[in-house]
Design an enzyme around this catalytic site. Structure first.
Site, PDB file in Angstrom:
ATOM      1  N   CYS A 138      -0.682  -4.755   6.614  1.00  0.00           N
ATOM      2  CA  CYS A 138      -0.735  -3.943   7.918  1.00  0.00           C
ATOM      3  C   CYS A 138      -0.158  -4.472   8.683  1.00  0.00           C
ATOM      4  O   CYS A 138       0.602  -3.559   9.962  1.00  0.00           O
ATOM      5  CB  CYS A 138      -1.707  -2.789   7.758  1.00  0.00           C
ATOM      6  SG  CYS A 138      -2.641  -2.695   6.342  1.00  0.00           S
ATOM      7  N   CYS A 183       0.595  -1.351   0.033  1.00  0.00           N
ATOM      8  CA  CYS A 183       0.038   0.009   0.342  1.00  0.00           C
ATOM      9  C   CYS A 183       0.424   1.338   0.341  1.00  0.00           C
ATOM     10  O   CYS A 183       0.343   2.386  -0.254  1.00  0.00           O
ATOM     11  CB  CYS A 183      -1.046   0.126   0.997  1.00  0.00           C
ATOM     12  SG  CYS A 183      -0.456  -0.003   2.977  1.00  0.00           S
TER      13      CYS A 183
HETATM   14 FE1  FES Z   1      -1.551   0.627   4.670  1.00  0.00          FE
HETATM   15 FE2  FES Z   1      -2.799  -0.793   6.483  1.00  0.00          FE
HETATM   16  S1  FES Z   1      -3.333  -0.087   4.344  1.00  0.00           S
HETATM   17  S2  FES Z   1      -1.102   0.148   6.038  1.00  0.00           S
END
Ligand code: FES
Length: 211
Positions: A107, A36
């Site tokens: 995450c 992400c």
């Molecule tokens: Fe990036 Fe959770 S979506 S750390």
């Protein structure tokens, strides 16, 4: 719309423990998630005699899951020895939080990776690395994947800014495809040195830019 988070996750997200940074830490890390692009930083104070984590803080630039996991792993790690803290897994963190949605696994992995990297940084800086394999170009490249290109929030390797890596006699040379006067050149140089210098057989890190 109900949020897909347990009460425990929401509680840690709203009141995260151990947030912030430690000035002059004994070990630290900044890890980015390839999934992400978010980041987490972990800072440690370690008792050199007992090898126990006496203080730990984190900063998160991630989502609620990442903040909650950072909070829980710092709670779990505080007071533990480095070996015990290394064994903390993302599954353990997720269980302690009452579960995380599967899409949010990365995450909590990011937060746990941050903790392990900070411990590794401590061990490297204190000559505690047991397996002393010579540094290779591949190892340098692997570490450069953890240096962010702040322009786009992805790492230097993925954004093709690393032009060349050379490792000879304790000197690591890294050529970066950015002009010297680029606004982020100094930050990138400092981040590279911070990631590569702790390697046990590296004496000098030379970062050159493209002009
Ligand atoms: Fe990036 Fe959770 S979506 S750390």
């Amino acid at each position: 719309m109900p949020l897909p988070y347990s009460e425990k996750v929401m509680e840690h997200f709203r009141n995260p423990r151990n947030v912030g940074r430690i000035e002059d830490p004994d070990g630290k890390s900044v890890e980015g998630s390839p999934a992400c692009g978010d980041m987490v930083a972990v800072y440690l104070k370690v008792d050199g005699d007992t090898q126990r984590i006496v203080d730990i803080k984190f900063e998160s630039y991630g989502c609620a899951s990442n903040i909650a996991t950072g909070s829980i792993i710092t709670e779990l790690a505080k007071g533990k020895t480095l070996e015990e803290a290394k064994a903390i897994s993302w599954q353990q963190a997720s269980e302690a939080l009452g579960g995380l949605p599967p899409i949010k696994t990365h995450c909590s992995v990011l937060a746990v990776d941050g903790l392990r990297a900070a411990i590794q940084n401590y061990e490297e800086r204190h000559g505690l690395v047991r397996e002393r394999v010579p540094t290779t170009v591949e190892e340098v490249r692997r570490r450069l994947k953890h240096v962010m290109n702040p322009v786009v929030g992805l790492d230097l390797v993925r954004t093709k800014l690393v032009q060349a890596i050379e490792v000879t006699d304790g000197t690591v040379r890294i050529a970066v495809d950015l002009p010297t006067d680029h606004q982020f050149a100094n930050t990138i140089r400092a981040d590279i040195v911070e990631k590569i210098e702790p390697l046990w057989d590296v004496e000098r890190v030379l970062v050159t830019f493209s002009d």
